[in-house]
Design a protein around this motif. Structure first.
Motif: not given
Length: 214
Positions: A55-58, A79-80, A121-129, A134-138
Protein backbone atom coordinates in the motif's frame (compact mmCIF):
# COMPACT_ATOMS: atom_id res chain seq x y z
CA UNK A 1 11.30 -11.68 -15.48
CA UNK A 2 8.65 -9.41 -14.01
CA UNK A 3 5.34 -8.59 -15.65
CA UNK A 4 3.01 -5.79 -14.55
CA UNK A 5 -0.72 -5.69 -15.31
CA UNK A 6 -2.58 -2.44 -14.61
CA UNK A 7 -6.24 -2.59 -13.58
CA UNK A 8 -8.10 0.75 -13.68
CA UNK A 9 -10.72 0.44 -10.95
CA UNK A 10 -13.33 2.34 -9.01
CA UNK A 11 -15.03 5.73 -9.33
CA UNK A 12 -11.71 7.59 -9.21
CA UNK A 13 -10.12 5.30 -11.82
CA UNK A 14 -7.36 4.10 -9.55
CA UNK A 15 -4.41 2.22 -10.99
CA UNK A 16 -4.12 -1.12 -9.21
CA UNK A 17 -0.97 -2.99 -10.18
CA UNK A 18 -0.43 -6.75 -10.24
CA UNK A 19 3.28 -7.61 -10.53
CA UNK A 20 4.18 -11.21 -11.27
CA UNK A 21 7.39 -13.19 -11.34
CA UNK A 22 6.77 -15.08 -14.57
CA UNK A 23 9.03 -18.00 -13.69
CA UNK A 24 7.17 -18.89 -10.49
CA UNK A 25 3.76 -17.19 -10.72
CA UNK A 26 4.39 -15.44 -7.41
CA UNK A 27 2.82 -12.00 -7.37
CA UNK A 28 2.12 -8.91 -5.35
CA UNK A 29 -0.53 -6.23 -5.67
CA UNK A 30 -0.01 -2.49 -5.18
CA UNK A 31 -3.01 -0.41 -3.99
CA UNK A 32 -6.05 -2.66 -4.56
CA UNK A 33 -9.00 -0.33 -5.19
CA UNK A 34 -12.77 -0.80 -5.40
CA UNK A 35 -13.59 -3.78 -7.58
CA UNK A 36 -10.40 -5.74 -6.94
CA UNK A 37 -12.45 -8.90 -7.35
CA UNK A 38 -11.30 -8.44 -10.96
CA UNK A 39 -7.70 -8.81 -9.82
CA UNK A 40 -8.48 -11.93 -7.80
CA UNK A 41 -10.38 -13.48 -10.71
CA UNK A 42 -7.56 -12.72 -13.14
CA UNK A 43 -5.00 -14.27 -10.77
CA UNK A 44 -7.12 -17.42 -10.46
CA UNK A 45 -7.47 -17.75 -14.25
CA UNK A 46 -3.75 -17.25 -14.81
CA UNK A 47 -2.79 -19.56 -11.91
CA UNK A 48 -1.02 -16.70 -10.18
CA UNK A 49 -0.57 -16.69 -6.43
CA UNK A 50 -0.70 -13.26 -4.78
CA UNK A 51 1.76 -13.31 -1.90
CA UNK A 52 1.52 -9.78 -0.52
CA UNK A 53 -0.23 -6.44 -0.79
CA UNK A 54 1.80 -3.23 -0.89
CA UNK A 55 0.00 0.00 0.00
CA UNK A 56 1.35 3.41 -0.92
CA UNK A 57 -0.95 5.03 1.66
CA UNK A 58 -4.17 4.47 3.55
CA UNK A 59 -6.79 6.47 1.63
CA UNK A 60 -9.93 4.48 0.97
CA UNK A 61 -9.65 4.39 -2.81
CA UNK A 62 -6.23 2.73 -2.51
CA UNK A 63 -7.19 0.07 0.05
CA UNK A 64 -10.87 -0.71 -0.58
CA UNK A 65 -10.02 -3.87 -2.53
CA UNK A 66 -7.98 -5.45 0.24
CA UNK A 67 -10.88 -7.57 1.60
CA UNK A 68 -11.53 -9.06 -1.85
CA UNK A 69 -7.96 -10.33 -1.95
CA UNK A 70 -8.04 -11.45 1.69
CA UNK A 71 -11.08 -13.62 0.93
CA UNK A 72 -9.09 -15.47 -1.73
CA UNK A 73 -5.70 -15.46 -0.01
CA UNK A 74 -6.06 -15.97 3.72
CA UNK A 75 -3.52 -14.20 5.92
CA UNK A 76 -2.04 -12.30 3.01
CA UNK A 77 0.32 -9.72 4.55
CA UNK A 78 -0.19 -5.98 4.10
CA UNK A 79 2.80 -3.66 3.81
CA UNK A 80 2.25 -0.06 4.91
CA UNK A 81 3.89 2.62 7.02
CA UNK A 82 2.53 2.60 10.54
CA UNK A 83 1.64 6.30 10.30
CA UNK A 84 -1.18 5.44 7.87
CA UNK A 85 -2.57 2.34 9.55
CA UNK A 86 -5.29 4.28 11.35
CA UNK A 87 -6.96 4.89 7.97
CA UNK A 88 -7.51 1.15 7.64
CA UNK A 89 -9.25 0.70 10.97
CA UNK A 90 -11.03 3.99 11.47
CA UNK A 91 -14.79 4.03 11.10
CA UNK A 92 -17.06 7.07 10.97
CA UNK A 93 -14.35 9.47 9.80
CA UNK A 94 -14.61 11.98 6.99
CA UNK A 95 -14.43 9.43 4.16
CA UNK A 96 -15.88 6.34 5.80
CA UNK A 97 -18.66 6.68 3.20
CA UNK A 98 -16.47 7.42 0.20
CA UNK A 99 -18.18 8.10 -3.13
CA UNK A 100 -21.21 6.24 -1.76
CA UNK A 101 -19.08 3.20 -0.91
CA UNK A 102 -18.46 2.42 2.77
CA UNK A 103 -14.92 2.08 4.06
CA UNK A 104 -14.07 -1.56 4.74
CA UNK A 105 -12.61 -2.63 8.04
CA UNK A 106 -9.19 -4.04 7.16
CA UNK A 107 -7.28 -6.44 9.36
CA UNK A 108 -3.69 -7.63 9.23
CA UNK A 109 -1.25 -9.20 9.35
CA UNK A 110 0.61 -5.92 8.88
CA UNK A 111 4.26 -5.33 8.04
CA UNK A 112 5.30 -1.86 9.15
CA UNK A 113 7.51 -0.19 6.58
CA UNK A 114 10.35 2.22 7.18
CA UNK A 115 12.15 4.41 4.68
CA UNK A 116 14.87 2.37 2.99
CA UNK A 117 13.24 -1.01 3.63
CA UNK A 118 12.97 -3.51 0.81
CA UNK A 119 10.18 -5.89 -0.13
CA UNK A 120 11.05 -8.94 -2.20
CA UNK A 121 9.17 -10.85 -4.87
CA UNK A 122 11.34 -13.89 -5.31
CA UNK A 123 14.62 -12.40 -6.63
CA UNK A 124 13.21 -8.95 -7.36
CA UNK A 125 13.52 -6.15 -4.83
CA UNK A 126 11.19 -3.20 -4.31
CA UNK A 127 12.73 -0.31 -2.40
CA UNK A 128 10.54 1.64 -0.01
CA UNK A 129 10.88 5.43 -0.35
CA UNK A 130 9.06 7.48 2.28
CA UNK A 131 7.27 10.39 0.57
CA UNK A 132 5.03 12.01 3.20
CA UNK A 133 2.83 14.94 2.31
CA UNK A 134 -0.30 13.51 0.70
CA UNK A 135 -0.69 11.54 3.93
CA UNK A 136 1.72 11.19 6.87
CA UNK A 137 2.77 7.68 5.88
CA UNK A 138 2.80 7.81 2.08
CA UNK A 139 5.51 5.78 0.34
CA UNK A 140 6.61 5.02 -3.20
CA UNK A 141 8.01 1.67 -4.32
CA UNK A 142 10.97 1.54 -6.68
CA UNK A 143 11.96 -1.58 -8.59
CA UNK A 144 15.51 -0.75 -9.63
CA UNK A 145 16.13 -3.56 -12.14
CA UNK A 146 13.16 -2.54 -14.28
CA UNK A 147 13.32 1.12 -13.20
CA UNK A 148 9.65 1.19 -12.20
CA UNK A 149 8.51 3.81 -9.70
CA UNK A 150 5.08 3.08 -8.23
CA UNK A 151 4.37 6.60 -7.07
CA UNK A 152 0.86 6.31 -5.60
CA UNK A 153 -0.60 9.77 -5.02
CA UNK A 154 2.77 11.49 -4.62
CA UNK A 155 3.64 12.04 -8.29
CA UNK A 156 1.43 11.95 -11.38
CA UNK A 157 2.05 12.62 -15.05
CA UNK A 158 2.09 16.41 -15.13
CA UNK A 159 0.90 16.82 -11.57
CA UNK A 160 1.32 15.78 -7.94
CA UNK A 161 -0.82 14.59 -5.04
CA UNK A 162 -3.18 16.77 -3.07
CA UNK A 163 -2.07 18.10 0.27
CA UNK A 164 -5.30 19.91 1.21
CA UNK A 165 -6.98 16.81 2.64
CA UNK A 166 -6.91 16.14 6.40
CA UNK A 167 -3.31 15.51 7.56
CA UNK A 168 -1.88 16.61 4.22
CA UNK A 169 1.27 18.70 4.45
CA UNK A 170 2.36 20.95 1.59
CA UNK A 171 5.91 21.44 2.85
CA UNK A 172 6.48 17.72 3.32
CA UNK A 173 5.06 16.95 -0.12
CA UNK A 174 7.39 19.51 -1.70
CA UNK A 175 10.33 17.87 0.10
CA UNK A 176 9.21 14.42 -1.04
CA UNK A 177 8.95 15.52 -4.66
CA UNK A 178 12.38 17.10 -4.48
CA UNK A 179 13.78 13.87 -3.07
CA UNK A 180 12.29 11.83 -5.93
CA UNK A 181 13.73 14.30 -8.39
CA UNK A 182 17.18 13.77 -6.91
CA UNK A 183 17.24 9.97 -6.54
CA UNK A 184 15.10 8.56 -9.37
CA UNK A 185 16.87 8.36 -12.76
CA UNK A 186 15.45 10.10 -15.80
CA UNK A 187 14.89 6.75 -17.52
CA UNK A 188 12.58 5.44 -14.78
CA UNK A 189 8.95 4.73 -15.65
CA UNK A 190 6.43 6.48 -13.39
CA UNK A 191 3.44 4.26 -12.58
CA UNK A 192 1.12 6.51 -10.56
CA UNK A 193 -1.98 5.85 -8.50
CA UNK A 194 -4.18 7.64 -11.05
CA UNK A 195 -3.80 8.61 -14.68
CA UNK A 196 -1.28 7.83 -17.37
CA UNK A 197 2.22 6.47 -17.00
CA UNK A 198 5.21 8.69 -17.70
CA UNK A 199 9.01 8.90 -17.47
CA UNK A 200 10.93 10.70 -14.79
CA UNK A 201 12.99 12.67 -17.31
CA UNK A 202 9.85 14.01 -18.96
CA UNK A 203 8.38 14.93 -15.60
CA UNK A 204 11.51 16.84 -14.61
CA UNK A 205 11.07 18.93 -17.76
CA UNK A 206 7.28 19.28 -17.95
CA UNK A 207 5.84 18.79 -14.47
CA UNK A 208 5.54 22.14 -12.66
CA UNK A 209 5.47 20.35 -9.30
CA UNK A 210 9.01 19.10 -9.91
CA UNK A 211 10.09 22.64 -10.73
CA UNK A 212 9.12 24.13 -7.40
CA UNK A 213 5.53 24.89 -8.38
CA UNK A 214 3.72 23.29 -5.43
Amino acid sequence: MLRVVNFVLGPLRNNTYLITDEETGASLVIDPSFGSEQVAAYAAREQIHIDKILLTHGHNDHVAGVPALQRQYEEIPLYIRKEDTFYLKKEGDEDSDFMGMPRPFIHGPFHWLQDGDTVSLRNSIFQVIATPGHTPGTVCYYQEDRQWLFSGDTLFAGSAGRCDLPLGDEEKLADSLDRLKQIIPDSAIILPGHGEHSEMGLEKINNPFLRGGL
